[in-house]
Each structure stands twice: as structure tokens, then as C-alpha cells.
Motif scaffolding. Structure first.
Motif, mmCIF file in Angstrom:
data_model
loop_
_atom_site.group_PDB
_atom_site.id
_atom_site.type_symbol
_atom_site.label_atom_id
_atom_site.label_comp_id
_atom_site.label_asym_id
_atom_site.label_seq_id
_atom_site.Cartn_x
_atom_site.Cartn_y
_atom_site.Cartn_z
ATOM 1 N N SER A 70 21.215 1.179 -38.710
ATOM 2 C CA SER A 70 20.169 -0.207 -38.267
ATOM 3 C C SER A 70 19.607 -0.674 -37.495
ATOM 4 O O SER A 70 18.229 -0.600 -36.692
ATOM 5 N N VAL A 71 21.539 -0.067 -36.572
ATOM 6 C CA VAL A 71 20.585 -0.301 -34.909
ATOM 7 C C VAL A 71 19.940 0.664 -34.653
ATOM 8 O O VAL A 71 19.131 0.164 -33.807
ATOM 9 N N GLU A 72 19.854 1.839 -34.157
ATOM 10 C CA GLU A 72 18.989 3.268 -34.231
ATOM 11 C C GLU A 72 17.370 3.217 -34.929
ATOM 12 O O GLU A 72 16.217 2.898 -33.889
ATOM 13 N N LEU A 73 17.350 2.864 -35.962
ATOM 14 C CA LEU A 73 16.030 2.317 -36.462
ATOM 15 C C LEU A 73 15.495 1.594 -35.910
ATOM 16 O O LEU A 73 14.175 1.679 -35.413
ATOM 17 N N THR A 74 15.926 0.065 -35.236
ATOM 18 C CA THR A 74 15.235 -0.937 -34.687
ATOM 19 C C THR A 74 15.215 -0.464 -33.313
ATOM 20 O O THR A 74 13.843 -1.145 -32.497
ATOM 21 N N TYR A 75 16.204 0.060 -32.917
ATOM 22 C CA TYR A 75 15.998 0.192 -31.598
ATOM 23 C C TYR A 75 14.711 1.643 -30.939
ATOM 24 O O TYR A 75 13.858 1.501 -30.215
ATOM 25 N N GLY A 76 14.494 2.158 -31.946
ATOM 26 C CA GLY A 76 13.644 3.480 -32.191
ATOM 27 C C GLY A 76 12.044 3.002 -32.449
ATOM 28 O O GLY A 76 11.113 3.287 -31.821
ATOM 29 N N MET A 77 12.389 1.913 -32.996
ATOM 30 C CA MET A 77 10.709 1.449 -33.705
ATOM 31 C C MET A 77 10.227 0.528 -32.240
ATOM 32 O O MET A 77 8.968 0.380 -32.214
ATOM 33 N N ASP A 126 6.948 0.268 -25.758
ATOM 34 C CA ASP A 126 7.724 0.527 -23.928
ATOM 35 C C ASP A 126 8.798 -0.860 -23.330
ATOM 36 O O ASP A 126 8.366 -0.755 -22.672
ATOM 37 N N LEU A 127 9.592 -1.210 -24.776
ATOM 38 C CA LEU A 127 10.261 -2.104 -24.193
ATOM 39 C C LEU A 127 11.767 -1.276 -23.704
ATOM 40 O O LEU A 127 12.367 -0.570 -24.628
ATOM 41 N N ALA A 128 13.288 -1.767 -22.819
ATOM 42 C CA ALA A 128 14.095 -1.035 -21.693
ATOM 43 C C ALA A 128 14.118 -1.788 -21.874
ATOM 44 O O ALA A 128 14.263 -3.679 -22.369
ATOM 45 N N GLU A 129 16.461 -2.120 -22.027
ATOM 46 C CA GLU A 129 17.422 -3.371 -22.282
ATOM 47 C C GLU A 129 16.738 -3.930 -20.926
ATOM 48 O O GLU A 129 16.832 -3.496 -19.915
ATOM 49 N N PRO A 130 17.286 -5.844 -20.477
ATOM 50 C CA PRO A 130 17.692 -6.001 -22.015
ATOM 51 C C PRO A 130 16.650 -6.983 -22.852
ATOM 52 O O PRO A 130 17.115 -7.449 -23.257
ATOM 53 N N ASP A 131 15.384 -5.828 -22.384
ATOM 54 C CA ASP A 131 14.111 -6.736 -22.944
ATOM 55 C C ASP A 131 14.518 -6.500 -24.974
ATOM 56 O O ASP A 131 13.503 -6.357 -26.193
ATOM 57 N N LEU A 132 14.767 -4.564 -25.257
ATOM 58 C CA LEU A 132 15.000 -3.949 -26.299
ATOM 59 C C LEU A 132 16.301 -5.169 -27.128
ATOM 60 O O LEU A 132 15.695 -5.322 -28.345
ATOM 61 N N THR A 133 17.200 -5.470 -26.195
ATOM 62 C CA THR A 133 18.351 -6.390 -27.213
ATOM 63 C C THR A 133 17.076 -7.709 -27.258
ATOM 64 O O THR A 133 17.551 -8.232 -28.322
#
Length: 214
Positions: free
Chosen positions: A121-128, A133-140
């Protein structure tokens, strides 16, 4: 004596069906035992306690929902992936409200350590989200925005909280349009937010080493 053919997987599936039909809060070991036609003691051969039973429902729901989302987003990116992800998420919750409620419980790390569903679930969310073009901490931050938006909308929908005649599906679609725009125009971390004073403007609060908290 344990009922012949009864397994932890069958107990979990029966509990998940019961949660969908009656609500997660109605799932107890005694109620499930009556549903299965066995004594409470028979179930304790397969589950530790009520908490363990509900965690198992949550893990099952997570795996099922993740499988549905994964199939929906396969080969998609950007807005197409966002819409496919969100629609699969919402439809699973509407189809399986009890299972979905269990996925939203607070889990201890050791309870989900072996769960492929939660990890995927985490992998799918972050992959999407990386397609924006988001990277941490924006991904979270973006992941939390999506989860809170999806869950809030679904919680209100399941509870009959939308009384206006406007079709809830149409409002959902427009909400996804808005989320796409937000993700495409995610604010730069170099720009002060409305909650942070500009470096060129005096703060109305005392300076602190802990983000303004005292």
C-alpha cells in the motif's frame, strides 16, 4: 473440541464478513462463535483475543484493497493513476465497510510486520505520487493529504452525511480534479507557508528552537 475444518483463515474471513454486514464494533469472539456454531473456546485455538481477531480483519482488508488498487493503477501515471487509485480505494470501502474500518485502526509495528498488504500500500501510494515529481518530505505530506481526503469523504458517505441532492459520485470526481491540481502545483519548500513568517517579516511570536512551540 475445535470444529472440523475450522482454520485461522476461515475464522478471519467469517469475522470480516460479519464486520461488513453488522459493523466492526459488533464483531466479538462470542458473536463470531455463535455465527460459526461453535463454543468460544474453539476460536481461541485460532485467535489470541478480540484485538487479534480485529487486526486479522484489518490485514485481510489491506491485502484485498491493495490488490484492487494495484490492478487499477497498473500502467497508469499522473492524473489517470490518481483517479484509478482513488476510485478503487473508495469502491472497496463501499463494498466492504467493515473490512475497511479495520484497515483504519492504529496498528502496532509488530502486528503489521509480516503484512505484504500494508507494505505494498505504501509502495503504490508513493509510486503514484512520484509521478508528480515529489520527494520527501513532500511525499509523506501529500500521502497524508490523500489519505485524510479519501477517508473523510468515505466516512461521511457511508454514514449518510451528504444530504444535498448533488450526486456524491460527481462531487467525488470533482474532488479528484482538485487534488490533481494541488499535486501538480505542490508548494515549494523554499516558499514560506501562511503559517510561517517570511524571513523579511518580523514574527509576532517569540523565536523558538521548536518550530514556534513554547
Amino acid at each position: 473440541m475445535v470444529r472440523a475444518g475450522l482454520t485461522a483463515a476461515k475464522v478471519t474471513a467469517a469475522a470480516a464478513d460479519m464486520a461488513d454486514e453488522a459493523g466492526l464494533d459488533k464483531v466479538t469472539v462470542s458473536a463470531l462463535a455463535r455465527r460459526l456454531g461453535v463454543k468460544d473456546a474453539s476460536l481461541y485455538s485460532h485467535v489470541k483475543n478480540l484485538r487479534d481477531l480485529r487486526v486479522r480483519i484489518g490485514l485481510l482488508g489491506s491485502e484485498e484493497m491493495t490488490d484492487r488498487i494495484g490492478a487499477a493503477v497498473a500502467g497508469r501515471a499522473g492524473k489517470d493513476a490518481l483517479v484509478a487509485f482513488a476510485d478503487a480505494y473508495r469502491q472497496y470501502a463501499l463494498d466492504h465497510p467493515g473490512r475497511y474500518a479495520a484497515t483504519q485502526m492504529r496498528f502496532e509495528p509488530e502486528e503489521v510486520a509480516g503484512s505484504a498488504g500494508f507494505r505494498r500500500s505504501v509502495e503504490l501510494t508513493y509510486g503514484m505520487l512520484r509521478a508528480y515529481d515529489l520527494a520527501e518530505p513532500d511525499l509523506t505530506d501529500a500521502g497524508r493529504l490523500l489519505r485524510s481526503t479519501f477517508h473523510g469523504y468515505i466516512h461521511l458517505e457511508l454514514g449518510g452525511g451528504f444530504g444535498h441532492s448533488r450526486d456524491v459520485g460527481e462531487s467525488w470526481a470533482r474532488s479528484l480534479d482538485a487534488l490533481h491540481q494541488v499535486l501538480e502545483n505542490w508548494p515549494s519548500r523554499h516558499e514560506p507557508s501562511r503559517h510561517e513568517p517570511s524571513r523579511h517579516e518580523p514574527s509576532r511570536h517569540e523565536p523558538s528552537r521548536h518550530d514556534g512551540s513554547k
